[in-house]
Each structure stands twice: as C-alpha cells, then as structure tokens.
Write a protein that holds these residues in place. Structure first.
Motif, mmCIF file in Angstrom:
data_model
loop_
_atom_site.group_PDB
_atom_site.id
_atom_site.type_symbol
_atom_site.label_atom_id
_atom_site.label_comp_id
_atom_site.label_asym_id
_atom_site.label_seq_id
_atom_site.Cartn_x
_atom_site.Cartn_y
_atom_site.Cartn_z
ATOM 1 N N ASP A 246 0.044 -1.083 8.783
ATOM 2 C CA ASP A 246 0.270 0.362 8.817
ATOM 3 C C ASP A 246 1.269 0.679 9.924
ATOM 4 O O ASP A 246 0.891 0.890 11.078
ATOM 5 C CB ASP A 246 -1.042 1.115 9.050
ATOM 6 C CG ASP A 246 -0.845 2.626 9.052
ATOM 7 O OD1 ASP A 246 0.293 3.105 8.818
ATOM 8 O OD2 ASP A 246 -1.826 3.339 9.303
ATOM 9 N N SER B 204 -2.178 -4.945 15.282
ATOM 10 C CA SER B 204 -2.612 -3.628 14.809
ATOM 11 C C SER B 204 -4.115 -3.449 14.981
ATOM 12 O O SER B 204 -4.838 -4.407 15.245
ATOM 13 C CB SER B 204 -2.226 -3.451 13.336
ATOM 14 O OG SER B 204 -2.925 -4.351 12.519
ATOM 15 N N GLU B 205 -4.544 -2.223 14.791
ATOM 16 C CA GLU B 205 -5.957 -1.881 14.966
ATOM 17 C C GLU B 205 -6.832 -2.494 13.884
ATOM 18 O O GLU B 205 -8.007 -2.750 14.112
ATOM 19 C CB GLU B 205 -6.126 -0.360 14.942
ATOM 20 C CG GLU B 205 -5.436 0.353 16.090
ATOM 21 C CD GLU B 205 -5.516 1.863 15.961
ATOM 22 O OE1 GLU B 205 -6.347 2.367 15.166
ATOM 23 O OE2 GLU B 205 -4.759 2.551 16.657
ATOM 24 N N THR B 206 -6.271 -2.672 12.692
ATOM 25 C CA THR B 206 -7.023 -3.213 11.560
ATOM 26 C C THR B 206 -6.244 -4.372 10.942
ATOM 27 O O THR B 206 -5.129 -4.669 11.359
ATOM 28 C CB THR B 206 -7.240 -2.133 10.481
ATOM 29 O OG1 THR B 206 -5.974 -1.822 9.887
ATOM 30 C CG2 THR B 206 -7.890 -0.892 11.054
ATOM 31 N N GLY B 207 -6.797 -4.974 9.935
ATOM 32 C CA GLY B 207 -6.110 -6.052 9.235
ATOM 33 C C GLY B 207 -5.164 -5.557 8.156
ATOM 34 O O GLY B 207 -4.705 -6.332 7.334
ATOM 35 N N ARG B 208 -4.847 -4.274 8.181
ATOM 36 C CA ARG B 208 -3.909 -3.665 7.246
ATOM 37 C C ARG B 208 -2.592 -3.395 7.937
ATOM 38 O O ARG B 208 -2.572 -2.983 9.101
ATOM 39 C CB ARG B 208 -4.475 -2.321 6.765
ATOM 40 C CG ARG B 208 -4.943 -2.310 5.357
ATOM 41 C CD ARG B 208 -5.444 -0.935 4.916
ATOM 42 N NE ARG B 208 -4.305 -0.096 4.545
ATOM 43 C CZ ARG B 208 -4.048 1.086 5.064
ATOM 44 N NH1 ARG B 208 -4.806 1.593 5.992
ATOM 45 N NH2 ARG B 208 -3.021 1.772 4.653
ATOM 46 N N PRO C 279 -4.143 -13.164 7.845
ATOM 47 C CA PRO C 279 -4.650 -11.839 8.239
ATOM 48 C C PRO C 279 -4.840 -11.696 9.754
ATOM 49 O O PRO C 279 -4.737 -10.599 10.287
ATOM 50 C CB PRO C 279 -5.985 -11.726 7.506
ATOM 51 C CG PRO C 279 -5.891 -12.684 6.368
ATOM 52 C CD PRO C 279 -4.993 -13.800 6.838
ATOM 53 N N LEU D 107 -4.045 -8.561 12.739
ATOM 54 C CA LEU D 107 -4.971 -8.104 13.772
ATOM 55 C C LEU D 107 -4.399 -8.272 15.179
ATOM 56 O O LEU D 107 -4.768 -7.532 16.090
ATOM 57 C CB LEU D 107 -6.298 -8.844 13.659
ATOM 58 C CG LEU D 107 -7.214 -8.359 12.543
ATOM 59 C CD1 LEU D 107 -8.424 -9.271 12.410
ATOM 60 C CD2 LEU D 107 -7.656 -6.930 12.794
ATOM 61 N N ASP E 288 0.805 -1.225 0.000
ATOM 62 C CA ASP E 288 0.000 0.000 0.000
ATOM 63 C C ASP E 288 0.839 1.276 0.000
ATOM 64 O O ASP E 288 0.538 2.236 0.703
ATOM 65 C CB ASP E 288 -0.963 0.016 1.192
ATOM 66 C CG ASP E 288 -1.969 -1.119 1.151
ATOM 67 O OD1 ASP E 288 -2.368 -1.510 0.035
ATOM 68 O OD2 ASP E 288 -2.354 -1.610 2.232
#
Length: 140
Positions: free
Chosen positions: A115, A109-113, A102, A106, A44
């Motif tokens: 970052d 991190s806060e999301t499955g992305r 995935p 999690l 990303d």
C-alpha cells in the motif's frame, strides 16, 4: 541529466491481464526512443511505477500519466537527480508479486499488503531495490 521518479495511482477501472500486458508492451516499444527505463507494479487496484531517464522525458511521461483518465489519486512518492540508473536493464520491468517473499513487505510496511499510500517514498524505493535483488521482476 538523469532523474528517477516514483509515483502511485489508483486505477479508475480494474484492468484485465490483457490491459496490463498492453501497457507493458506499449512501454517497452516507446521507452527506448525516449530513453526511459523503469519498473511497474500493479496490485489491488494500485499502480506503483518507477521511471528513470532524462529530466524532460520523465517529466513529460509523468504529466501524461497524471492526465490519463485510467489513473486517479496520483501521488508523487519520490523525485531525485541520479548519477546512474538503478533499472537500466528494463525498458519496463514488471514486479511479479507472486515471486515476492511476504516478509519483505512486512519489512517496509505496516501490513503484508503493498500500500504505497501508507508507506514513505523512501520505504517504497528500498522495497523496489530489494524486489530487484530477490528476482521478483519479470521482463517478458
């Protein structure tokens, strides 16, 4: 003295698969002479890299990265003296996110992305260790 440095940066332009392959090829060719090992992850528009080696070599490499016009928003996620390398087997391994569960993202991190700008350096380091253990690293 061995050190481990982890940083994140944003690409100034979207690299192609060929660009990433060229970066990895150059790293794999030049790193052995400098005693540098590590891992590279790109997703990303964001690079996350771990570099290990002698303090002078790793610091010099990081300085070149910070000054490289292909990177912006470079942040240092971690820097530590180490007794042994965690990524000694790779002149530069590449994280294969397609082979990553995935749920592992999690966990840290806060999301499955992925970052790194929203994660602590400790969480990124733990995630990289688990990626290695799960077989999510490509070396060719």
């Amino acid at each position: 003295m061995l050190v481990r440095l982890m940083y994140a940066s944003r690409a100034t332009a979207a690299p192609t698969d060929g660009d990433l392959a060229a970066i990895l090829k150059a790293s794999r060719e030049h790193n052995p002479a400098e005693g540098i090992t590590g891992l590279l992850c790109f997703t990303d528009g964001v690079f996350v890299q771990v570099l290990e080696g002698g303090r002078d070599a790793v610091n010099a490499r990081y300085k070149r990265i910070v000054e490289d016009p292909r990177h912006r928003d470079v942040i240092l996620l971690g820097y530590e003296e180490i007794a042994e390398r965690g990524f000694a087997g790779w002149t530069m391994g590449q994280v294969n996110l397609h082979r990553l569960n995935p749920a592992l993202l999690l966990k840290y991190s806060e999301t499955g992305r992925l970052d790194p700008y929203a994660m602590s350096g400790a969480a990124m380091a733990a995630l990289f260790k688990e990626m290695c253990a799960s077989g999510a690293i490509a070396v060719s």
